[in-house]
Enzyme design. Structure first.
Site, PDB file in Angstrom:
ATOM      1  N   GLU A 121       5.126  -5.233   8.185  1.00 30.63           N
ATOM      2  CA  GLU A 121       3.729  -5.092   7.769  1.00 30.63           C
ATOM      3  C   GLU A 121       3.169  -6.387   7.180  1.00 30.63           C
ATOM      4  OE1 GLU A 121       3.270  -0.336   6.691  1.00 30.63           O
ATOM      5  OE2 GLU A 121       3.503  -1.760   5.062  1.00 30.63           O
TER       6      GLU A 121
ATOM      7  N   HIS B 128      10.692  -3.507   2.785  1.00 30.41           N
ATOM      8  CA  HIS B 128      11.087  -2.093   2.708  1.00 30.41           C
ATOM      9  C   HIS B 128      11.554  -1.601   4.061  1.00 30.41           C
ATOM     10  CE1 HIS B 128       6.873  -1.688   4.029  1.00 30.41           C
ATOM     11  NE2 HIS B 128       6.895  -0.369   4.028  1.00 30.41           N
TER      12      HIS B 128
ATOM     13  N   HIS C  47       0.823  -1.216   0.000  1.00 30.18           N
ATOM     14  CA  HIS C  47       0.000   0.000   0.000  1.00 30.18           C
ATOM     15  C   HIS C  47       0.859   1.269   0.000  1.00 30.18           C
ATOM     16  CE1 HIS C  47      -0.366  -0.690   4.662  1.00 30.18           C
ATOM     17  NE2 HIS C  47       0.753  -0.087   4.376  1.00 30.18           N
TER      18      HIS C  47
ATOM     19  N   HIS D  58      -0.727   4.704   9.814  1.00 29.46           N
ATOM     20  CA  HIS D  58       0.654   5.195   9.861  1.00 29.46           C
ATOM     21  C   HIS D  58       0.705   6.508  10.633  1.00 29.46           C
ATOM     22  CE1 HIS D  58       0.248   2.621   6.301  1.00 29.46           C
ATOM     23  NE2 HIS D  58       1.518   2.324   6.430  1.00 29.46           N
TER      24      HIS D  58
HETATM   25 FE   LIG Z   1       2.397   0.777   5.347  1.00 25.28          FE
END
Ligand SMILES: [Fe+3]
Ligand SMILES: [Fe+3]
Lengths: 305, 150, 305, 150
Positions: free
Chosen positions: C244, C197, C12, C59
């Site tokens: 995540e 990431h 996302h 977030h």
């Molecule tokens: Fe995220």
């Protein structure tokens, strides 16, 4: 290593706070209530905790309907007494224990309890009335509670609330968490709320002495059995607000006589071997009185031996 | 919904579940606003105007204006939220709880001093306890009502 | 009876939202990313869900450090796209499904998942970017998402975050909850976030194609095994934000090929009998690309058969 | 604390746990305030004055003023919160992430286009990957720094 040495159980009736704050504690109506806490006030002077882990419920104070956490742990440095509509109670700010609270949060989340971590909240009568009952009003020239308090709020306002079994297992996880903290702290765990009461509808004013006393008996002697009692029994027998009693199971589950393995659902025909208990708890005090305002007042002190 | 609601047969009792909560969202959030002293002042100065700031139903507003807590609860209110209205009026929890039974303050207080309401006959809808529908309102109010209808 | 028919998994990445919103989707940098979603856009037109249960993480948008719920379910009627600092994304308001959401909350809380119920929250790129990827930008003259969405936010910002096993078991409980809802709804469950990431520190920009592809393989074929991988492996191998990916396990746990009994810790020497799977899932689409901004993009569609 | 922190040996990486969260509380809450357009304007108009409204340490304020995100993280900041500062400056997540490596925007973007940073040598502190302490700052900046010290 930190250690849970005792658990304290008490109702947290708002009218008790009002009676104290308005100087009514010597009135005939209130005298028998406060008399029931004289032992506890002396006992806690002789057994001062370093930290109190205080299980209570928020009564639409810090948590509106915008966010309703099932379990919320306060990790802040301090918590202000809330204005519940009558103005804030004239009691000291509650000082937290951020290190221990964060440690417990970390440990029990890793044990699959899905806490909400709270760094900003006001605390209502559910938390401050038990402190007043056990410590009295701090003197004006040293206006503070005797020790830090970790607030632990349980949702018992909007259904579904956590089951008795879930609460009892959470107590076990909290004990494990406390015992893995690397400072030598004397920790008490308090369970508050109840006993029988109903604040709403044509059934308001319900009191059930038989249920309450059976609950106290079983909380002491067969807490695992009590943990399996479904919510509907509390509601039907002890009033819609009697459900607060499930919070006592959290404190009870944290005591040394409880098998620390999680309690799982057992098939009806399974044979259960009950191990001889090497760590019985000691009942230091037990008190029951009706009424305080709408509510039956119950109070219990258990010590690990 | 199809999860069983096994709590619908308790007389004189409304369980605040997700459905009630949805119904009462704005009513309860209005109540929360009364935790601020300035909002209590504004509400007291002009109740209707203050209520009109909230997305409540007209029925909910009328129930609040009438201080009809039973009605408020039927419309999704929860007692811990509604207590903020009582606090604004300077009422105690005992006065609020008593008001839902139809009893006078004295009658309710006396009942509590004498051990509170018994659970006998009040466990399940259809029994004959004092909290059952056929015995409302309670206290003298009920006696006169029953005489009037007799 | 409602039914989960399929699960959709996708990264996302906020930059994907920005690329779409700024009309950059035809630039050479972005073309391969959006090409990977062409199948999904067609597939979802042919298989339109009635409701999407969308697992994502907030977030630092709706949840500051004041309150950090481990699991939060959105039961509101609608949710506004948040202003994350760049202004709100120009996408439609997200319409919720309060009845189904409340039903799921009730069911999984009774199954010992300690949710926080949320009636007011803005939703950030974690929720809106997956909608944009699968549905494209709704036309100006019919500016709405094609179906209601239940937001389900998982804390993966402040440690400890819930374990893979906890997430997988939660998926099972969600499936059970959906299947007990008494309206005939076609429900999809989406798991979002990841893949590898890292957005912070001198190790920012870490990508691990081998880890990501092994994760996809195992998520499909051995999700129970993947659920037991500890967090530190994700952090070390897939970057600090790679964690995540645990959210994908929630969606995976809700599929028909998964034994609905809770996954418990098994002693190393216990013999485990794996039952023949009567309900295999069908892999409709699989896509992987590096990079989108700082992130590896992964996307998977699984259907129940 | 005595729960094991098994994540302290990952190079160039700070895990945002309860301890970091406590350290960074006011810094992160300041960042959250930048989600409102009017606060972004006030911050941009006078950064120092705006920062002084928050109970942050002087060190944290200096790190924000210098846009030193690595320093902010060491002082308890979390990237998702800190991103609000970048957003206020009109920076993308890629620009922010890149700034923490010492690379120029182009260098970082190139690294990503070519598959990103390899995990080889970057799993555990003490290996020799490009994220290890002895190789900071990265990119040309690092090359000149290494030449200067040679
Ligand atoms: Fe995220
Ligand atoms: Fe209470």
């Amino acid at each position: 290593m930190a250690k849970i040495t005792a658990s304290v159980y008490t109702s947290h009736v708002p009218a008790i706070g009002a009676a104290l704050d308005l100087g009514k504690s010597n009135e005939p109506y209130w005298q028998p209530v406060f008399k029931g806490y004289e032992f506890g006030k002396q006992w806690i002077k002789e057994n001062p905790p370093d930290v109190i882990f205080l299980v209570y419920n928020d009564h639409a104070t810090a948590f509106s309907l915008d966010m309703i956490p099932t379990f919320a742990i306060g990790t802040a440095a301090e918590f202000q007494p809330a204005d519940e509509g009558w103005g804030p109670r004239p009691v000291p700010t509650v000082i937290g224990h951020p290190e221990l609270a964060a440690h417990i949060a970390q440990s029990v989340i890793q044990d699959d309890f899905d806490l909400t971590i709270v760094n900003k909240m006001d605390v209502d009568h559910g938390l401050t009335v038990p402190l007043s009952l056990m410590f009295g009003q701090p003197p004006a020239d040293d206006f503070r509670w005797p020790c830090p308090v970790i607030p632990f709020a349980v949702n018992v306002v909007q259904y579904p609330v956590p089951s008795g079994k879930r609460c009892f297992n959470l107590g076990k996880a909290i004990r494990k968490a406390v015992e893995s903290f690397d400072q030598p702290l004397n920790v008490q765990i308090w369970g508050t709320g109840g006993m029988s009461h109903q604040l709403q509808g044509p059934r308001a004013g319900l009191i059930n002495k038989e249920f309450d006393n059976a609950f106290l008996d079983r909380l002491i002697a067969d807490p695992e059995g009590q943990a399996s009692v479904p919510h509907i029994d509390y509601v039907r027998e002890a009033g819609s607000e009697g459900i607060e009693l499930v919070m006592w199971l959290i404190a009870r589950g944290a005591m040394d006589d409880i098998d620390p393995a999680p309690l799982v659902a057992v098939a009806p025909d399974a044979t259960k071997s009950v191990p001889a208990n090497a760590h019985p708890v000691s009942v230091k005090h037990r008190f029951y009185h009706v009424p305080a305002s709408n509510t039956a007042v119950g109070h219990l002190i258990l010590e690990n031996t | 919904m199809s999860l069983q609601k096994n709590y619908l047969d308790v007389p004189g009792t409304t369980i605040f579940d997700a459905e009630q909560s949805r119904k009462g969202y704005h009513l309860n959030q209005f109540c929360m606003s009364l935790m601020k002293a300035e909002n209590r002042e504004r509400f007291k100065a002009d109740e209707r105007a203050y209520l009109d700031e909230w997305a409540m139903t007209e029925e909910q507003k009328q129930a609040v204006l009438a201080r009809d807590l039973n009605r408020c609860i039927a419309l999704g209110g929860n007692i811990y939220f509604l207590a903020k209205i009582g606090a604004t009026d300077g009422k105690s929890f005992q006065q609020m709880a008593g008001s839902m039974t139809g009893m006078t303050e004295e009658e309710y207080r006396d009942m509590m001093i004498h051990g509170g309401r018994s659970v006998e006959g009040n466990r399940v809808v259809g029994e004959d306890g004092d909290a059952q529908a056929q015995h409302q309102p309670q206290g003298k109010a009920g006696h006169s009502a029953q005489k009037a209808s007799a």
